[in-house]
Scaffold this active site. Structure first.
Site, mmCIF file in Angstrom:
data_model
loop_
_atom_site.group_PDB
_atom_site.id
_atom_site.type_symbol
_atom_site.label_atom_id
_atom_site.label_comp_id
_atom_site.label_asym_id
_atom_site.label_seq_id
_atom_site.Cartn_x
_atom_site.Cartn_y
_atom_site.Cartn_z
ATOM 1 N N ASN A 90 0.897 -1.277 -0.026
ATOM 2 C CA ASN A 90 -0.001 -0.089 0.033
ATOM 3 C C ASN A 90 0.805 1.071 0.130
ATOM 4 O O ASN A 90 0.568 2.236 0.797
ATOM 5 C CB ASN A 90 -0.988 0.083 1.298
ATOM 6 C CG ASN A 90 -1.839 -1.418 1.010
ATOM 7 O OD1 ASN A 90 -2.412 -1.376 0.030
ATOM 8 N ND2 ASN A 90 -2.027 -1.698 2.325
ATOM 9 N N ARG A 95 7.926 6.786 -1.733
ATOM 10 C CA ARG A 95 8.139 6.600 -0.093
ATOM 11 C C ARG A 95 8.855 5.280 -0.143
ATOM 12 O O ARG A 95 9.594 5.299 0.959
ATOM 13 C CB ARG A 95 6.839 6.283 0.584
ATOM 14 C CG ARG A 95 6.006 7.657 0.415
ATOM 15 C CD ARG A 95 4.639 7.585 1.389
ATOM 16 N NE ARG A 95 5.181 7.294 2.730
ATOM 17 C CZ ARG A 95 4.289 6.589 3.282
ATOM 18 N NH1 ARG A 95 3.212 6.115 2.968
ATOM 19 N NH2 ARG A 95 4.581 6.170 4.774
ATOM 20 N N ARG A 157 4.015 -0.992 8.865
ATOM 21 C CA ARG A 157 5.264 -1.827 8.279
ATOM 22 C C ARG A 157 6.454 -2.122 9.405
ATOM 23 O O ARG A 157 7.125 -2.900 9.134
ATOM 24 C CB ARG A 157 5.614 -1.306 6.963
ATOM 25 C CG ARG A 157 4.781 -0.966 5.787
ATOM 26 C CD ARG A 157 4.928 -0.074 4.881
ATOM 27 N NE ARG A 157 4.051 0.380 4.093
ATOM 28 C CZ ARG A 157 3.259 1.395 4.309
ATOM 29 N NH1 ARG A 157 3.324 2.033 5.517
ATOM 30 N NH2 ARG A 157 2.066 1.811 3.690
ATOM 31 N N LYS A 201 1.904 -12.369 -2.984
ATOM 32 C CA LYS A 201 2.613 -11.386 -3.842
ATOM 33 C C LYS A 201 4.199 -11.074 -3.426
ATOM 34 O O LYS A 201 5.027 -11.152 -4.313
ATOM 35 C CB LYS A 201 1.729 -10.153 -4.218
ATOM 36 C CG LYS A 201 2.469 -9.155 -5.135
ATOM 37 C CD LYS A 201 1.869 -7.739 -5.330
ATOM 38 C CE LYS A 201 2.568 -6.925 -5.882
ATOM 39 N NZ LYS A 201 2.021 -5.553 -6.111
ATOM 40 N N PRO A 218 4.377 -12.817 -9.706
ATOM 41 C CA PRO A 218 3.750 -11.942 -8.818
ATOM 42 C C PRO A 218 2.221 -11.398 -9.453
ATOM 43 O O PRO A 218 2.143 -11.019 -10.465
ATOM 44 C CB PRO A 218 4.502 -10.723 -8.619
ATOM 45 C CG PRO A 218 6.010 -11.104 -8.829
ATOM 46 C CD PRO A 218 5.799 -12.112 -9.952
ATOM 47 N N ASP A 220 -1.159 -9.109 -8.714
ATOM 48 C CA ASP A 220 -1.838 -8.033 -8.186
ATOM 49 C C ASP A 220 -3.253 -7.795 -9.067
ATOM 50 O O ASP A 220 -3.348 -8.429 -10.298
ATOM 51 C CB ASP A 220 -1.149 -6.782 -7.838
ATOM 52 C CG ASP A 220 -0.493 -6.248 -9.294
ATOM 53 O OD1 ASP A 220 -0.928 -6.755 -10.418
ATOM 54 O OD2 ASP A 220 0.264 -5.092 -9.059
ATOM 55 N N HIS A 222 -3.748 -5.491 -11.142
ATOM 56 C CA HIS A 222 -3.381 -5.079 -12.366
ATOM 57 C C HIS A 222 -2.879 -6.298 -13.333
ATOM 58 O O HIS A 222 -3.402 -6.211 -14.145
ATOM 59 C CB HIS A 222 -2.097 -3.943 -12.420
ATOM 60 C CG HIS A 222 -1.771 -3.404 -13.574
ATOM 61 N ND1 HIS A 222 -2.466 -2.245 -14.066
ATOM 62 C CD2 HIS A 222 -0.806 -3.445 -14.379
ATOM 63 C CE1 HIS A 222 -1.937 -1.712 -15.314
ATOM 64 N NE2 HIS A 222 -0.821 -2.663 -15.402
ATOM 65 N N GLN A 269 6.381 -11.957 -17.592
ATOM 66 C CA GLN A 269 5.172 -11.173 -16.883
ATOM 67 C C GLN A 269 5.607 -9.929 -16.896
ATOM 68 O O GLN A 269 4.893 -8.816 -17.015
ATOM 69 C CB GLN A 269 4.689 -11.633 -15.887
ATOM 70 C CG GLN A 269 3.771 -10.985 -15.086
ATOM 71 C CD GLN A 269 4.277 -10.388 -13.783
ATOM 72 O OE1 GLN A 269 5.416 -10.057 -13.824
ATOM 73 N NE2 GLN A 269 3.262 -9.815 -12.946
ATOM 74 N N PHE A 273 3.548 -6.404 -17.999
ATOM 75 C CA PHE A 273 3.205 -5.418 -17.004
ATOM 76 C C PHE A 273 3.710 -4.088 -17.239
ATOM 77 O O PHE A 273 2.955 -3.078 -17.100
ATOM 78 C CB PHE A 273 3.745 -6.074 -15.629
ATOM 79 C CG PHE A 273 3.499 -5.239 -14.588
ATOM 80 C CD1 PHE A 273 2.132 -5.123 -13.646
ATOM 81 C CD2 PHE A 273 4.382 -4.332 -13.968
ATOM 82 C CE1 PHE A 273 1.978 -4.360 -12.841
ATOM 83 C CE2 PHE A 273 4.033 -3.388 -12.944
ATOM 84 C CZ PHE A 273 2.717 -3.486 -12.388
#
Length: 357
Positions: A90, A95, A157, A201, A218, A220, A222, A269, A273
C-alpha cells in the site's frame, strides 16, 4: 558469450590513504566489480532466446516485444529485497525509496562519500535484530527498531520489519534466505510466507527477484486485469464477469501464465506488466508524420419565390481542415463558415443585394 559491460569502479579510501571527500577512481588489483554486475543483472540468462520463445507462443507478447526489448529481472540480495517489498505494501515508489534509504542511513555501514553524498550499505540481519530486541536494564522496551521506524513514517510496516528480522535471526541459520535459491519454487514460496508481513505477492516478488525462482509470477489487481482483458482468463465460478482476487484466483492466474510462458514466466510477466503501465503507453512507438490540409469549398443553393418574383442564392463557403497520418485521413473539422445571400428581384432592377450572415 555476453556483451561486454562498460562501467566505472569507485572504491572507498583505505585508512592509510589521505583524507578525501571522494573515493579514488583507480580500481584495486582484486576488483570484482564486473563479476558483481554480471550476477546482479542476471546476465547469464539468455534474454534473446526467451523473447523468441515467448513471441512464438504468445501473440500478445509478440506485439509488445519490439517496443519493450531487453527488460531484465535483477538478482538482488534476498534480505534487501525482502524488506523493500515489505515496505512496498500500500505504498508508492517515492516513499518506498525513502524507507529503504532510511534503513541504510540509520542501520547500515558507512561506505564513503562521492561528490559530497554519503553512501551506506544495506544493514545486516544481525544489526537489525539487535535493534529490534533492544531493552532497558529493567527489561522494558526502549527506542527499539519498531519504535524508531514508526517515528520515521513506516507505519504498520515497522512491526512487520522488526518481527521478520527477529524470526530470521532467532529461528533460522545465518544463510537461510540465500539457501532458498536451492529449493523448489513451492518450497521457497511457502517458506517466505512464514515471515511477518509477507503475503503471496511479496513472496513471489522475492522468489523472482532474489531467489532464482524464475517461474514465480507476482499477481496483483493490475496483472489480474491484464489476464482477463488480453488473455481472456476467467476465474473459476466468475461467469461472464472478472471474478474477485482471492487465494484460489491468485494461484490460478500464476499457473495460467506459467503454462503459457514456461520456466521463465516471471520474466515474461514483467514485460507485459511494464507495457501496460500508463507511463510507458507511447514507449517505442514510431513517430508518424501528421499532415494538415486546409480546403475551401463553395456551395450555391437557389430558391425561387414566384409569388414575390424573388430568387435567393445562398452561397455557403466552408473551410475545412483534414488531418492525415500514415497516408489516411484521421479527422476533419470545420474551421470557418461564411454564408452569403444574394437576392434578385424581378422588378426591373438588375442589381443584386448581397448580405453576409
Amino acid at each position: 558469450m555476453s556483451a561486454p559491460i562498460h562501467f566505472r569502479a569507485i572504491h572507498p579510501p583505505s585508512s592509510s590513504s589521505s583524507s578525501s571527500s571522494s573515493p579514488p577512481l583507480v580500481p584495486t588489483s582484486d576488483d570484482n566489480t564486473e563479476e558483481i554486475l554480471h550476477d546482479y543483472l542476471a546476465l547469464s540468462v539468455n534474454l534473446r532466446d526467451l523473447y523468441a520463445q515467448w513471441t512464438t507462443d504468445d501473440h500478445v507478447f509478440a506485439n509488445l516485444a519490439p517496443r519493450f526489448a531487453g527488460i531484465r529481472i535483477l538478482r538482488q540480495p534476498p534480505l534487501e529485497n525482502l524488506l523493500s517489498f515489505i515496505c512496498s505494501t500500500n505504498n508508492n515508489i517515492a516513499r518506498i525509496t525513502q524507507m529503504v534509504d532510511k534503513l541504510c542511513v540509520n542501520y547500515g555501514t558507512y561506505v564513503g562519500d562521492l561528490n559530497g553524498v554519503p553512501y551506506y550499505d544495506f544493514p545486516t540481519v544481525e544489526t537489525l535484530a539487535e535493534a529490534a530486541a533492544a531493552k532497558t536494564a529493567a527489561g522494558e522496551e526502549e527506542d527499539n527498531l519498531e519504535t524508531k521506524l514508526r517515528g520515521m513514517g513506516y507505519g504498520y510496516r515497522a512491526k512487520y520489519i522488526a518481527k521478520t528480522v527477529l524470526i530470521l535471526a532467532n529461528d533460522h541459520p545465518p544463510n537461510w534466505l540465500e539457501d532458498l535459491r536451492t529449493k523448489t519454487y513451492r518450497e521457497a514460496h511457502e517458506s517466505l510466507l512464514t515471515l511477518s508481513g509477507v503475503g503471496p505477492k511479496v513472496a513471489d516478488c522475492v522468489c523472482l527477484m532474489s531467489l532464482d525462482q524464475h517461474a514465480a509470477v507476482p499477481v496483483d489487481t493490475h496483472v489480474f486485469q491484464i489476464a482477463v482483458r488480453d488473455y481472456k482468463f476467467r476465474a473459476k465460478g466468475a461467469g461472464k464477469g472478472m471474478g474477485t482476487m482471492n487465494k484460489a484466483t491468485y494461484e490460478a492466474v500464476g499457473e495460467f501464465f506459467r503454462k503459457l510462458w514456461g520456466p521463465y514466466a516471471g520474466w515474461a510477466q514483467s514485460v507485459v506488466f511494464t507495457a501496460d503501465l500508463r507511463a510507458f503507453a507511447d514507449h517505442g512507438k514510431t513517430e508518424t508524420l501528421t499532415v494538415r490540409r486546409v480546403k475551401e469549398e463553395g456551395v450555391i443553393v437557389k430558391r425561387e419565390d414566384t409569388g414575390e418574383s424573388v430568387m435567393v442564392e445562398k452561397d455557403v463557403k466552408v473551410k475545412t481542415e483534414d488531418v492525415f497520418r500514415e497516408g489516411k485521413r484521421r479527422s476533419r473539422r470545420v474551421i470557418e463558415r461564411v454564408n452569403v445571400k444574394r437576392v434578385r428581384r424581378d422588378d426591373g432592377d438588375d442589381g443584386l443585394e448581397n448580405r453576409i450572415d
